[in-house]
Design an enzyme around this catalytic site. Structure first.
Site, mmCIF file in Angstrom:
data_model
loop_
_atom_site.group_PDB
_atom_site.id
_atom_site.type_symbol
_atom_site.label_atom_id
_atom_site.label_comp_id
_atom_site.label_asym_id
_atom_site.label_seq_id
_atom_site.Cartn_x
_atom_site.Cartn_y
_atom_site.Cartn_z
ATOM 1 N N ASP A 178 0.849 -1.179 0.000
ATOM 2 C CA ASP A 178 0.000 0.000 0.000
ATOM 3 C C ASP A 178 0.898 1.248 0.000
ATOM 4 O O ASP A 178 1.817 1.338 -0.803
ATOM 5 C CB ASP A 178 -0.963 -0.035 1.190
ATOM 6 C CG ASP A 178 -2.110 0.954 1.059
ATOM 7 O OD1 ASP A 178 -3.113 0.632 0.404
ATOM 8 O OD2 ASP A 178 -1.993 2.068 1.611
ATOM 9 N N TYR A 308 -2.664 11.020 0.934
ATOM 10 C CA TYR A 308 -3.264 10.879 -0.390
ATOM 11 C C TYR A 308 -3.237 12.215 -1.129
ATOM 12 O O TYR A 308 -2.932 12.272 -2.330
ATOM 13 C CB TYR A 308 -4.706 10.371 -0.268
ATOM 14 C CG TYR A 308 -4.795 8.897 0.030
ATOM 15 C CD1 TYR A 308 -5.064 7.982 -0.976
ATOM 16 C CD2 TYR A 308 -4.603 8.409 1.317
ATOM 17 C CE1 TYR A 308 -5.144 6.623 -0.714
ATOM 18 C CE2 TYR A 308 -4.674 7.063 1.591
ATOM 19 C CZ TYR A 308 -4.942 6.167 0.578
ATOM 20 O OH TYR A 308 -5.005 4.823 0.846
ATOM 21 N N HIS A 359 -5.108 -7.752 0.445
ATOM 22 C CA HIS A 359 -4.306 -6.542 0.532
ATOM 23 C C HIS A 359 -3.527 -6.433 1.844
ATOM 24 O O HIS A 359 -2.418 -5.920 1.861
ATOM 25 C CB HIS A 359 -5.223 -5.331 0.366
ATOM 26 C CG HIS A 359 -4.502 -4.038 0.186
ATOM 27 N ND1 HIS A 359 -3.679 -3.779 -0.893
ATOM 28 C CD2 HIS A 359 -4.480 -2.908 0.952
ATOM 29 C CE1 HIS A 359 -3.186 -2.548 -0.794
ATOM 30 N NE2 HIS A 359 -3.652 -2.006 0.312
#
Length: 384
Positions: A178, A308, A359
């Site tokens: 990630d 982000y 994930h």
């Protein structure tokens, strides 16, 4: 600031405030016949909140986490929290493991003993590691950046200094998934002289493939990726859109509501893991809530979402990576990368398709990931 020992100790006032908020939670209505189709299922959320309020024991989880060696250290004005566990084999190599969002350093908890003491977990003591697991800036018990610009590249610079200037390692291994995959790749791109090798469980969303207008130059696998990625972003990428554009607005709600925070996080754990729609197949409620608590007690959901925004607005592009790279793909992870693209842009020396998992690799299948890491880095142990 020198390296200082650290113990997790949340105040009673914070825990009492949490109980009050859980007792007075207001849930939205849910249309009849719906479950997870439009977001977090309210019935599941209510059951999780009930467990959180009446059965979950934060103090027990706190004690469990404090069995590891935690530290704090200032690097370029950021107070970085990290775990540092020494390997028990004859020649451990240092490895920095970087987590992502919406997980935390907790992602690697199960992996630590398997890497530091492989002999006790079916492995060879020659394959041991010194394990370093930092909390990303703005996540968990690391401090929050005060200014904009803390993107994957800037984090990688902090971690390079942590490993070399603060911990004294001249060369080291790195791994992540990630956000941690991005940080690891920037470490390798900017400081190849420091890296023995790197290991990834994903390579993020490949923006240049998605935005490519020269489809005739793409392989069939790359075309399939572009189609699947565009569909995934349209249907599953709302969190990414808001966190990369208006994270502060989101933070106002999630910083004030533990139930809202839980709903935001657990939806991703269900959607991105190999749980087949049943969270209990991959995670215990204690695991889910401990991860949520790390965000709640540190009030870092807003600062974590900011990465982000920074990665969209201030991150310089990566070039080809020459450091030897291992890639282990877990079958239900998000957007498995095209092998052709990966091999053109990274020095892939080991490509593995793991039998199961999603994930949150180290939380879901720690034994499989530990085995993969020990096997991959075996070839590079004499280069530290």
């Amino acid at each position: 600031m020198s390296i200082e020992n650290f113990n997790i100790k949340v105040s009673d006032e914070v825990l009492e405030d949490l109980k009050y908020r859980l007792d007075h939670a207001r849930f939205p209505e849910q249309l009849e016949g719906l479950h997870w189709e439009r977001g977090t299922d309210i019935d599941y959320l209510k059951s999780l909140v009930s467990y959180w309020r009446y059965e979950f024991d934060w103090r027990a989880q706190e004690e469990e986490l404090n069995r590891f060696s935690h530290f704090h250290c200032e690097v370029d004005g950021i107070d970085i929290h990290f775990i540092h566990e020494r390997g028990k084999g004859p020649n451990p190599i240092p490895i920095i493991l970087t987590h992502g969002w919406p997980d935390s350093f907790l992602r690697y908890k199960k992996l630590i003993p398997m890497l530091t003491d492989p002999a006790s977990h079916g492995g060879d003591p020659e394959d041991s590691f010194d394990v370093i697991i930092p909390s990303l800036p703005g996540f968990g018990f690391s401090s929050k950046p005060l200014h904009s610009g803390m993107n994957n590249c800037e984090v990688s610079e902090l971690f390079a200094k942590l490993m070399t200037e603060k911990l004294g390692y001249s060369r080291f291994a790195a791994a992540g998934g990630d956000v941690g995959s991005g940080v690891t790749r920037y470490l390798a791109f900017n400081h190849p002289e420091l890296l023995i090798a790197i290991h990834l469980t994903d390579i993020g969303i490949i923006k240049d493939l998605i935005s490519s207008r020269n489809e005739e130059k793409l392989s069939q696998e790359e075309l399939n990726y572009k189609k699947n990625a565009s569909s995934w972003i349209s249907n599953e990428g709302a969190y990414m859109s808001i966190q990369s554009t208006k994270p502060q607005t989101l933070a106002c709600g999630l910083s004030d509501s533990p139930v809202g925070l839980a709903a935001w996080i657990i939806e991703k754990f269900r959607a991105w893991s190999h749980c087949e729609g049943d969270l209990s197949k991959s995670f215990s409620k204690d695991e889910l809530l401990t991860n949520i608590m790390i965000y709640w007690v540190t009030n870092t959901i807003g600062s974590s979402a900011n990465i982000y925004y920074e990665n969209v607005h201030s991150l310089s592009p990566l070039g080809p990576i020459e450091v030897p790279t291992g890639l282990a793909l877990f079958p239900v992870d998000i957007l498995l990368p095209p092998r052709e693209w990966a091999e053109k842009n990274l020095n892939i020396t080991k490509w593995t398709t793991v039998a199961r998992g999603g994930h949150f690799t180290a939380m879901e299948e720690p034994e499989l990931l530990a085995k993969e890491l020990r096997e991959f880095f075996k070839a590079y142990r004499n280069k530290k």
